[in-house]
Design a protein around this motif. Sequence first.
Motif, PDB file in Angstrom:
ATOM      1  N   GLU A 114     -20.360  58.577 146.964  1.00 56.93           N
ATOM      2  CA  GLU A 114     -19.525  59.767 146.819  1.00 56.93           C
ATOM      3  C   GLU A 114     -19.919  60.866 147.815  1.00 56.93           C
ATOM      4  OE1 GLU A 114     -19.936  61.117 142.780  1.00 56.93           O
ATOM      5  OE2 GLU A 114     -22.016  61.766 143.071  1.00 56.93           O
ATOM      6  N   VAL A 115     -21.209  61.014 148.056  1.00 57.52           N
ATOM      7  CA  VAL A 115     -21.622  62.092 148.957  1.00 57.52           C
ATOM      8  C   VAL A 115     -21.210  61.776 150.401  1.00 57.52           C
ATOM      9  CG1 VAL A 115     -23.996  61.381 149.546  1.00 57.52           C
ATOM     10  CG2 VAL A 115     -23.455  63.803 149.270  1.00 57.52           C
ATOM     11  N   LEU A 116     -21.280  60.480 150.757  1.00 55.96           N
ATOM     12  CA  LEU A 116     -20.839  60.082 152.102  1.00 55.96           C
ATOM     13  C   LEU A 116     -19.324  60.278 152.261  1.00 55.96           C
ATOM     14  CD1 LEU A 116     -22.842  56.799 152.830  1.00 55.96           C
ATOM     15  CD2 LEU A 116     -23.060  59.000 153.984  1.00 55.96           C
ATOM     16  N   LEU A 117     -18.584  59.918 151.228  1.00 54.96           N
ATOM     17  CA  LEU A 117     -17.122  60.050 151.287  1.00 54.96           C
ATOM     18  C   LEU A 117     -16.715  61.519 151.408  1.00 54.96           C
ATOM     19  CD1 LEU A 117     -16.160  57.429 148.568  1.00 54.96           C
ATOM     20  CD2 LEU A 117     -15.630  57.256 150.994  1.00 54.96           C
ATOM     21  N   LEU A 118     -17.358  62.378 150.626  1.00 53.32           N
ATOM     22  CA  LEU A 118     -16.990  63.789 150.665  1.00 53.32           C
ATOM     23  C   LEU A 118     -17.335  64.412 152.018  1.00 53.32           C
ATOM     24  CD1 LEU A 118     -18.009  64.991 147.079  1.00 53.32           C
ATOM     25  CD2 LEU A 118     -15.742  64.419 147.935  1.00 53.32           C
ATOM     26  N   CYS A 119     -18.482  63.998 152.589  1.00 50.74           N
ATOM     27  CA  CYS A 119     -18.903  64.588 153.860  1.00 50.74           C
ATOM     28  C   CYS A 119     -18.137  64.000 155.050  1.00 50.74           C
ATOM     29  CB  CYS A 119     -20.405  64.386 154.047  1.00 50.74           C
ATOM     30  SG  CYS A 119     -21.043  65.186 155.534  1.00 50.74           S
ATOM     31  N   ASP A 120     -18.113  62.674 155.149  1.00 50.51           N
ATOM     32  CA  ASP A 120     -17.594  62.042 156.366  1.00 50.51           C
ATOM     33  C   ASP A 120     -16.120  61.670 156.293  1.00 50.51           C
ATOM     34  OD1 ASP A 120     -20.052  62.324 157.502  1.00 50.51           O
ATOM     35  OD2 ASP A 120     -20.749  60.312 156.983  1.00 50.51           O
ATOM     36  N   VAL A 121     -15.570  61.543 155.108  1.00 55.34           N
ATOM     37  CA  VAL A 121     -14.146  61.211 154.988  1.00 55.34           C
ATOM     38  C   VAL A 121     -13.335  62.468 154.662  1.00 55.34           C
ATOM     39  CG1 VAL A 121     -12.417  59.832 153.776  1.00 55.34           C
ATOM     40  CG2 VAL A 121     -14.665  58.859 154.274  1.00 55.34           C
TER      41      VAL A 121
ATOM     42  N   SER B  51     -15.737  57.352 158.412  1.00 55.87           N
ATOM     43  CA  SER B  51     -14.463  58.069 158.333  1.00 55.87           C
ATOM     44  C   SER B  51     -13.283  57.120 158.512  1.00 55.87           C
ATOM     45  CB  SER B  51     -14.438  59.168 159.401  1.00 55.87           C
ATOM     46  OG  SER B  51     -13.198  59.790 159.397  1.00 55.87           O
ATOM     47  N   SER B  52     -13.362  56.255 159.551  1.00 60.44           N
ATOM     48  CA  SER B  52     -12.209  55.384 159.798  1.00 60.44           C
ATOM     49  C   SER B  52     -12.153  54.220 158.816  1.00 60.44           C
ATOM     50  CB  SER B  52     -12.216  54.875 161.247  1.00 60.44           C
ATOM     51  OG  SER B  52     -13.411  54.202 161.487  1.00 60.44           O
ATOM     52  N   ALA B  53     -13.306  53.824 158.280  1.00 58.86           N
ATOM     53  CA  ALA B  53     -13.309  52.678 157.358  1.00 58.86           C
ATOM     54  C   ALA B  53     -12.864  53.072 155.951  1.00 58.86           C
ATOM     55  CB  ALA B  53     -14.700  52.054 157.301  1.00 58.86           C
ATOM     56  N   ALA B  54     -13.093  54.333 155.608  1.00 58.42           N
ATOM     57  CA  ALA B  54     -12.845  54.717 154.209  1.00 58.42           C
ATOM     58  C   ALA B  54     -11.688  55.691 154.021  1.00 58.42           C
ATOM     59  CB  ALA B  54     -14.111  55.343 153.624  1.00 58.42           C
ATOM     60  N   ALA B  55     -11.194  56.281 155.125  1.00 60.76           N
ATOM     61  CA  ALA B  55     -10.125  57.271 154.966  1.00 60.76           C
ATOM     62  C   ALA B  55      -8.816  56.576 154.611  1.00 60.76           C
ATOM     63  CB  ALA B  55      -9.962  58.078 156.249  1.00 60.76           C
ATOM     64  N   ILE B  56      -8.248  56.943 153.515  1.00 62.97           N
ATOM     65  CA  ILE B  56      -6.976  56.380 153.034  1.00 62.97           C
ATOM     66  C   ILE B  56      -6.961  54.856 153.149  1.00 62.97           C
ATOM     67  CG2 ILE B  56      -4.455  56.645 153.118  1.00 62.97           C
ATOM     68  CD1 ILE B  56      -5.789  59.218 152.463  1.00 62.97           C
TER      69      ILE B  56
END
Lengths: 161, 247
Positions: A114-121, B51-56
């Motif tokens: 979750e912390v990676l997703l919030l920061c990098d995504v 970012s590219s692997a997990a975004a949407i």
Amino acid sequence: MPLFERLYNFACWLTQDRHEAEDLVQETYVKALKGFASFQQGTNFRAWIFRILRNTFLTSKTGLQATATVSLEDESEEEILASAEHTPESILLARSDWQFVQQALTQLPVTHREVLLLCDVEDMSYAEISAALTIPMGTVMSRLSRARRALRIAIQGLRKE
Amino acid sequence: MDCETCQRKLDAYLDGELELTDAKLVADHLTTCPTCARSGLARVQQKRAISSAAAITFKPDPAFRARIEKSIGLAKPSPWGRGWLPLLATMIALLVASLFYLDLKRGHARDQQVLAELADQHVMTLASANPVDVVSTDRHTVKPWFEGKIPFSFNLPDLNNSGFELVGGKVAYLNGSPGAELIFGIRQHRISVFIFDSHAMETPVNASSFSSFNVRGWNQNGLWYLLIGDLNQQDSDKLRELLRQAA
């Protein structure tokens, strides 16, 4: 509906199940609408609604199972160094590695994911992450550092398989 | 900055979370240290990969969106359902507000145009070698002079002991309609009072100053008045009251 796709994507990554993610998103919007009065104008709406989703997840069956299996690692606010044996340059990523990254993300404990997703995504600032996860800023930094290192190790492991 | 410190701060630097001073120290170190630079590059790549692997990665089903919108009351109402009344009321309110706003804007623009025209007229009168066509301090002379020249009649106040004097008058035109321009004086100041038929100018000017002149506008007994001059606010109000009482 604000942030609908982002919340759904985040929910899928947390639950690893589309049906559960749908329930989670629906419950999040219902709670957000009911509790909108508690949202303080001028504060961060995105962090607020992600916090609702995340808290809802933590109290769900899957969430309770996921967090129960997380090892109680040291989450003190001391800054940590990258381990020499897993130096970042040793895992320079190729474009074709995105599948490894996806797979490695699913292997991480939910607190790291979750912390990676919030920061990098979601591209949230440390302050936003702190608000969304209700943890201190120092913990955001140390947790991010550990999560990134864990991801590198997971990718290396997948490559060797 | 040494390598150990740089490595410790590298994540925060790449996340854009370092203070400016620290960020500059890290950036300077990265330009001189190949090891830390490689580490920085790998971390940037990892951030981009996540970012590219997990975004949407997971897109919601449109049916799910519709279902959730319905469940929280965001479903689009039928135009013929019960939702149309509030919508119509809102549209009417918006229309009325827009018309009112446009009317206000038009009124303001019209006032500014009239004021500009009459302020020019006032200045031309003051600058003219023959500022008035009828020279008289006697209101009983000035008023009859306008008869036959303008399509209305007006009354003038008795200025005895008021401090004001009537200098004279001339015919003025506004929007093609003839009217009266009366010149009053107090001390060294000269004031123009324009009087037109209310048919030519329906609403009074809603302004108290224009281009450093004090201005008073009002309607009375079917006539439209505008007072303009470099006198002070109190004297402007006083002259207006004298004219209103005489009308």
